[in-house]
Each structure stands twice: as structure tokens, then as C-alpha cells.
Design a protein around this motif. Structure first.
Motif, short mmCIF file in Angstrom:
data_model
loop_
_atom_site.label_atom_id
_atom_site.label_comp_id
_atom_site.label_asym_id
_atom_site.label_seq_id
_atom_site.Cartn_x
_atom_site.Cartn_y
_atom_site.Cartn_z
N ALA A 59 0.85 -1.20 0.00
CA ALA A 59 0.00 0.00 0.00
C ALA A 59 0.87 1.23 0.00
CB ALA A 59 -0.94 0.00 1.21
N GLY A 60 0.35 2.30 -0.54
CA GLY A 60 1.08 3.56 -0.56
C GLY A 60 0.14 4.74 -0.67
N VAL A 61 0.64 5.92 -0.31
CA VAL A 61 -0.12 7.15 -0.40
C VAL A 61 0.81 8.26 -0.85
CG1 VAL A 61 0.24 7.78 2.01
CG2 VAL A 61 -1.79 8.64 0.78
N GLU A 62 0.28 9.21 -1.60
CA GLU A 62 1.10 10.28 -2.16
C GLU A 62 0.32 11.58 -2.18
OE1 GLU A 62 3.51 9.50 -5.79
OE2 GLU A 62 2.32 11.13 -6.66
N PHE A 63 1.02 12.69 -1.87
CA PHE A 63 0.43 14.02 -1.99
C PHE A 63 1.02 14.69 -3.21
CE2 PHE A 63 0.50 18.63 -1.17
CZ PHE A 63 -0.87 18.84 -1.13
N ASP A 64 0.16 15.07 -4.17
CA ASP A 64 0.58 15.76 -5.39
C ASP A 64 0.19 17.23 -5.30
OD1 ASP A 64 1.47 13.37 -6.49
OD2 ASP A 64 -0.48 12.92 -7.37
N HIS A 65 1.19 18.10 -5.23
CA HIS A 65 0.91 19.53 -5.18
C HIS A 65 0.64 20.06 -6.58
CE1 HIS A 65 1.60 23.87 -4.43
NE2 HIS A 65 1.16 23.57 -3.21
N ALA A 66 -0.19 21.09 -6.66
CA ALA A 66 -0.58 21.64 -7.95
C ALA A 66 0.62 22.16 -8.74
CB ALA A 66 -1.59 22.76 -7.75
N SER A 67 1.70 22.50 -8.05
CA SER A 67 2.89 23.03 -8.72
C SER A 67 3.69 21.97 -9.46
CB SER A 67 3.79 23.72 -7.69
OG SER A 67 4.27 22.77 -6.76
N GLY A 68 3.44 20.68 -9.13
CA GLY A 68 4.21 19.59 -9.72
C GLY A 68 5.05 18.83 -8.71
N TRP A 69 5.24 19.40 -7.51
CA TRP A 69 5.98 18.70 -6.46
C TRP A 69 5.12 17.61 -5.84
CZ3 TRP A 69 11.05 19.48 -5.94
CH2 TRP A 69 11.58 20.68 -6.42
N TYR A 70 5.75 16.52 -5.39
CA TYR A 70 5.01 15.43 -4.76
C TYR A 70 5.85 14.79 -3.67
CZ TYR A 70 7.85 12.47 -7.85
OH TYR A 70 8.90 11.87 -8.49
N LEU A 71 5.15 14.13 -2.73
CA LEU A 71 5.79 13.42 -1.63
C LEU A 71 4.94 12.20 -1.31
CD1 LEU A 71 8.06 13.49 0.56
CD2 LEU A 71 6.39 14.65 2.04
N GLY A 72 5.57 11.05 -1.14
CA GLY A 72 4.80 9.84 -0.92
C GLY A 72 5.50 8.82 -0.04
#
Length: 253
Positions: A59-72
Motif C-alpha cells: 500500500a502507498g499514499v502520495e500528496f501531489d501539489h498543484a505546482s508539480g511537487w510530490y511526496l509519498g
């Protein structure tokens, strides 16, 4: 003397990576949380079994920021470390927990790119003098339509190999829809292990993914490698790089 046995370990599987990739839309993108959970009949990474040919829950989860940056973050059960342990040198690690972050973007109508850093972590107890398997890689990917090329570069020792910093993995993949809801998956890769030539190898895959809607998908793939059997046979006598088929079921959200 360099240790010459290890199983290459986990990254987000192709089905998972597809589920987490941000969708292109006509309207301005919005920041969002995405994720996926699933089961696989055998957890393979870079062609190598991480669970000794047994199933895994992931399982995994990720946050995608509108600017293009992401962290998961992502996790799975593994057994390759405990399979290598002995009564004289026990290893308790049976879980992989990863953290990654980066930036995605596109240019033109068909091109996209992705750069970031990925940390593989294996909590547990290890015998004195054991080279820890925890690994950090930097990666860069370039995609044109359904074809992508990715390179991962080890900033630390690679999954327990001593003096293996600067190792690299190149991944060429093609994922093409050939019928509504059906995706053809093809891949070839090469793992170069710095200062441990006997551990370098190539791997390849051919498979299909079926998207059922509502976030559900299933995938079936055929995997093989040319890895040295004397290097990638674990303490239980199982060659981890042999040809095999893997079935997976996942749901994205």
C-alpha cells in the motif's frame, strides 16, 4: 572480501506507479492525495523476488501539489533479509517502508519528465558488522507518449553491498493501451552494482493490465533475468531471478 549475495529490493510496482501518476486535465490542476493498495502473488523488484516466491500485501499514499511537487510513502512485507539470516547472525527485518519525493512536469504535447529521491528503509535488528540494506537513490525519467526511460543512481550503498555507492539502474518501459481498459506492459532494465561485477544483471518483462473502473485493476506479467544464479540464490536454495509469472490485484483511490 565483498559479500556477493543480495536480493534487489522494492520500488513502487508498475501498477502502483500508474495509479499514483497525476492525470492530465484541461482545467488547472489541483493539489490532491492519491494512493493504492493491493496484493501480488510474488513481490518482484528489478526482476528479483523479495518474498521468496510468496505473496505480498502492499500500500502507498502520495500528496501531489498543484505546482508539480510530490511526496509519498509506500510499504510491503518482504522476506529476503530474514531468508539470508542464520542462527549465528539473525536478522529480524520483514517489512519495507519507503519515502520518496520529487517533481513532475511536461513540455510540448507528448513529453513529460520526473525527477526525485527515493529512500528504501528496512526496520529490524541486524548482527554486528552487517552492512545495512537501507538505500537512497536519486532518479530522473523522461517519457514520450507511452514510452519512458528512467535512471536511478545510488547515493548510498546499494541494498547491503559494501562500497556499492554510485551503482545505477536503467529502466526502459512501454505501456500501451491496445483495447478499452487493456494495457500492454513491456520493460527491459539493467542493474549495475558498483565494485561487485558479479551482481550486475539485466531483467525484462511482458504483461497486461486490465482496468475495471472504480479504481480496480489486475495485472499479469512474465518476468525473467540473466542474473548469476550463484549470486542470487538465497540461503533456502531458491534462485530469486528465475523466470516467473506474477498476478496482482490493486485498487487506487
Amino acid at each position: 572480501m565483498k559479500r556477493c549475495w543480495i536480493s534487489m529490493v522494492a520500488a513502487v510496482p508498475m501498477v502502483m506507479a500508474s495509479a499514483l501518476a497525476p492525470a492530465l486535465a484541461d482545467e488547472a490542476p489541483a493539489s490532491k492525495w492519491v494512493g493504492s493498495a493491493g496484493v501480488v502473488s510474488d513481490y518482484l523488484f528489478r526482476g528479483m523476488s523479495q518474498t521468496n516466491r510468496k505473496p505480498a500485501v502492499q500500500a502507498g499514499v502520495e500528496f501531489d501539489h498543484a505546482s508539480g511537487w510530490y511526496l509519498g510513502g509506500w510499504g510491503s512485507n518482504v522476506s529476503w533479509l530474514s531468508d539470508a539470516s542464520t542462527s549465528a547472525a539473525p536478522i529480524s527485518s520483514s517489512v519495507e517502508l519507503d519515502l520518496y519525493g520529487g517533481y513532475r512536469g511536461s513540455f510540448g504535447s507528448d513529453w513529460s519528465y520526473d525527477v526525485g529521491v527515493y529512500r528504501y528503509q528496512y526496520p529490524g535488528s541486524y548482527p554486528a558488522g552487517f552492512v545495512l540494506p537501507n538505500t537512497t537513490e536519486a532518479y530522473a525519467a523522461l517519457a514520450w507518449k507511452s514510452v519512458s526511460l528512467k535512471y536511478s543512481y545510488a547515493l548510498t550503498n546499494l541494498f547491503g553491498y559494501a562500497d556499492s555507492e554510485h551503482s545505477g539502474y536503467v529502466d526502459l518501459s512501454w505501456n500501451q493501451e491496445f483495447a478499452p481498459g487493456w494495457l500492454l506492459n513491456a520493460h527491459v532494465g539493467h542493474q549495475q552494482v558498483e565494485n561487485v561485477a558479479c551482481a550486475s544483471y539485466s531483467d525484462w518483462k511482458l504483461g497486461v493490465t486490465r482496468n475495471f473502473g472504480s479504481g480496480w485493476s489486475a495485472a499479469l506479467g512474465y518476468y525473467d533475468t540473466n542474473a548469476n544464479a550463484s549470486v542470487y540464490t538465497n540461503a533456502r536454495g531458491h534462485y530469486l531471478g528465475r523466470a516467473t509469472a506474477v498476478l496482482s490485484l490493486a485498487r487506487s483511490f
